[in-house]
Write a protein that holds these residues in place. Structure first.
Motif, PDB file in Angstrom:
ATOM      1  N   LEU A 227      -1.114  -2.904  -5.952  1.00 44.77           N
ATOM      2  CA  LEU A 227      -1.639  -2.602  -4.622  1.00 44.77           C
ATOM      3  C   LEU A 227      -2.952  -3.332  -4.343  1.00 44.77           C
ATOM      4  CD1 LEU A 227      -0.936   1.244  -4.398  1.00 44.77           C
ATOM      5  CD2 LEU A 227       0.293  -0.592  -3.233  1.00 44.77           C
ATOM      6  N   VAL A 349       1.522   1.901   2.889  1.00 43.54           N
ATOM      7  CA  VAL A 349       2.377   1.610   1.727  1.00 43.54           C
ATOM      8  C   VAL A 349       3.651   2.441   1.665  1.00 43.54           C
ATOM      9  CG1 VAL A 349       0.416   0.840   0.344  1.00 43.54           C
ATOM     10  CG2 VAL A 349       1.119   3.243   0.244  1.00 43.54           C
ATOM     11  N   GLN A 353       4.797   5.128  -2.506  1.00 44.94           N
ATOM     12  CA  GLN A 353       3.560   4.653  -3.132  1.00 44.94           C
ATOM     13  C   GLN A 353       2.325   5.403  -2.633  1.00 44.94           C
ATOM     14  OE1 GLN A 353       4.136   0.314  -2.296  1.00 44.94           O
ATOM     15  NE2 GLN A 353       3.790   0.104  -4.493  1.00 44.94           N
ATOM     16  N   LEU A 357      -1.694   4.958  -3.984  1.00 42.44           N
ATOM     17  CA  LEU A 357      -2.809   4.464  -3.170  1.00 42.44           C
ATOM     18  C   LEU A 357      -3.883   5.536  -2.995  1.00 42.44           C
ATOM     19  CD1 LEU A 357      -4.139   2.268  -1.578  1.00 42.44           C
ATOM     20  CD2 LEU A 357      -2.734   2.854   0.407  1.00 42.44           C
TER      21      LEU A 357
END
Length: 424
Positions: A227, A349, A353, A357
Motif C-alpha cells: 500500500l 482501497v 484491504q 490501511l
C-alpha cells in the motif's frame, strides 16, 4: 446462489432467504452502530477530558518535581499507545476473532484509570493513565472501526458520524462530572469511578458488536507494505499525520488556555463541555454531508475550516463567551479525521484491504499524538500576556497544511471516477 453488492466483494449465501440478514445499510448493523457509539463514548470520550486533569496537574502541583512536559506526555502517550498497538490488534483479530482483543482492552482501559488513582509520581501516570489506558482504548476501538463499513454502503459515513458522536457525548458527561468529582471527592476517586463505569459500559458494547468477516473475508494484514507504493495512500497518511498535530494541541490545550485568560476552573471545565457538545452535534452532520457531497472533499473542506477558525476565533478569544463559541464550532469539526478515516480508507482501497490501511494510518499518527501537546506546551510564553499564541498558530497552520493533502487526494479521486464513468 451468488449475491453481489456494488461495494462488497462477491459473497456466497446458502439460499436467497439467507441474504437479507447480510445486506448492507441496515439490519443488525444498527445494533453495531449503538455498540460503536458506546465504545466511542467510553474510550475517546474519556480521553478527551484529559485536558481537565491536565489543567489540574499543571496548576495544583499534584506531583512535586514534575514538569508541565511530563503531564503533556501522559496525554500524548494515551493516543500514541492506542495507535501503536494497531498492527498487533489487527493480527490478534485475524487469529482469534473480534471479541478477545476487545475484552482484553476493556480490562486494560479500566485498569489504567484505577491504577492511575494510586499514582504518586509522574512516571506512574505515564504508565497508567497514559500507556495502559491507551492500550485499552486501542484494543477496544481499533477492531470496531472496520465493522460499520462491513454493514453499511450508502449510509456508511452517516453510521460513522453517529458513532463518532459518542466521543462527544462521553466528553460532555465526563467533562461535567470529572471536574465535580475532583473538586468534591478527590482526583483519585474520580479516576476510580471513571474506570469502573468504563469497564461496565465497554463490556456491554463488546458483547453486542458483530463483524461480517465471514462474508467480506478481509485480508487483515497488520502492515501491508504494498500500500505504501500508492500516491493516494501517501496523501491520506500525510493528512492524518499533520492534522493530528493540530487536533491534540487544540483538544488538550483549551482548558489551560481558558485558565490563562483568567477564567475560573469551573468555566475551564465548561469550555471542554461545550467542545464535546459541538462534537456530539457536529459529527452526525459530517457523516450526512460526506455521504451527500463526497467523503474526501468534505473532509478536506472541514480540515481547512478548522485551521481557519483557529485564526479567526481562537486567537482573538479573551472572554468566556468567545472561548465557548470557539469550543462549539471547533468541537463540531476538529475530529473530522476520526469520522471520515474509515470510509475514506474503504473508498481508496476497498473493504478487503480496509483494515490493512487503517492499521498503517494508526501507526502514522503515533508520533504526532505523542509529541504535539509537548510541543504546544514548549511553545507557550507565560510571561508574554498571550501565553498560548504560538500553540494557537501551530494548531491552525497544521490543519490548513493537512487540508492541502486531502484536496489533492480529492482531485485525483474525482478524475479517476470521471474516467471510470466515461469508460462504462
Amino acid at each position: 446462489m451468488t449475491v453481489t453488492s456494488p461495494e462488497l466483494p462477491i459473497a456466497t449465501f446458502g439460499t436467497l432467504d439467507d441474504a437479507p440478514s447480510l445486506l448492507v445499510d441496515g439490519g443488525y448493523g444498527w445494533v453495531c452502530v449503538a455498540a460503536c457509539f458506546i465504545i466511542n463514548c467510553f474510550t475517546w470520550g474519556l480521553v478527551s477530558v484529559y485536558g481537565v486533569y491536565l489543567s489540574y496537574y499543571l496548576r495544583d502541583d499534584s506531583f512535586p518535581g514534575a514538569s508541565p512536559l511530563d503531564f503533556a506526555f501522559v496525554g500524548g502517550l494515551t493516543f500514541a499507545a492506542a495507535m501503536l498497538v494497531a498492527p498487533l490488534v489487527t493480527f490478534l483479530t485475524r487469529k482469534y476473532g473480534t471479541r478477545p482483543p476487545m475484552l482484553f482492552g476493556v480490562l486494560s482501559l479500566a485498569g489504567g484509570f484505577v491504577s492511575a488513582s494510586f499514582a504518586v509520581k509522574a512516571w506512574h501516570l505515564c504508565l497508567s493513565q497514559g500507556a495502559l489506558v491507551g492500550i485499552g482504548v486501542g484494543c477496544v476501538y481499533i477492531p470496531s472501526i472496520p465493522i460499520l463499513s462491513q454493514w453499511f454502503s450508502k449510509k456508511r459515513s452517516l453510521a460513522n458520524g453517529i458513532t463518532s458522536a459518542g466521543s462527544g457525548i462521553g466528553g460532555v458527561i465526563f467533562s461535567l462530572t470529572t471536574n465535580s468529582m475532583i473538586e468534591n471527592i478527590s482526583v483519585g476517586w474520580s479516576l476510580r469511578i471513571t474506570g469502573v463505569v468504563a469497564f461496565l459500559m465497554t463490556t456491554i458494547a463488546v458483547l453486542l458488536i458483530k463483524d461480517r468477516n465471514d462474508v467480506i473475508i478481509p485480508r487483515q494484514h497488520p502492515f501491508d507494505v504494498q500500500l505504501l507504493f500508492r500516491y493516494d495512500v501517501w496523501l491520506l497518511l500525510l493528512w492524518a499525520f499533520v492534522s493530528m498535530l493540530g487536533y491534540i494541541t487544540l483538544l488538550y490545550s483549551l482548558p489551560d488556555f481558558a485558565l490563562s485568560i483568567h477564567l475560573s476552573r469551573s468555566q475551564s471545565a465548561e469550555v471542554i463541555t461545550f467542545l464535546n457538545l459541538g462534537t456530539a452535534i457536529g459529527r452526525p452532520f459530517i457523516g450526512i454531508l460526506s455521504d451527500r457531497f463526497g467523503r474526501i472533499k468534505v473532509a478536506a473542506i472541514l480540515t481547512f475550516a478548522c485551521g481557519t477558525i483557529c485564526f479567526a476565533i481562537w486567537i482573538p478569544a479573551r472572554s468566556f463567551g468567545v472561548t465557548v463559541l470557539f469550543a462549539l464550532v471547533s468541537g463540531a469539526i476538529l475530529g473530522v479525521f476520526w469520522v471520515t478515516v474509515g470510509p475514506i480508507c474503504a473508498e481508496i482501497v476497498g473493504l478487503q484491504q480496509l483494515q490493512s490501511l487503517l492499521s498503517i494510518s494508526w501507526l502514522t499518527i503515533v508520533l504526532p499524538t505523542l509529541f504535539s501537546e509537548t510541543i504546544a506546551l514548549r511553545l507557550r510564553r507565560p510571561d508574554s500576556g498571550r501565553e498560548y499564541l504560538y500553540p494557537q498558530l501551530f494548531a491552525g497552520i497544521a490543519y490548513i497544511v493537512a487540508s492541502a493533502f486531502l484536496f489533492e487526494l480529492s482531485r485525483r479521486h474525482e478524475n479517476r471516477e470521471r474516467i471510470r464513468h466515461a469508460e462504462r
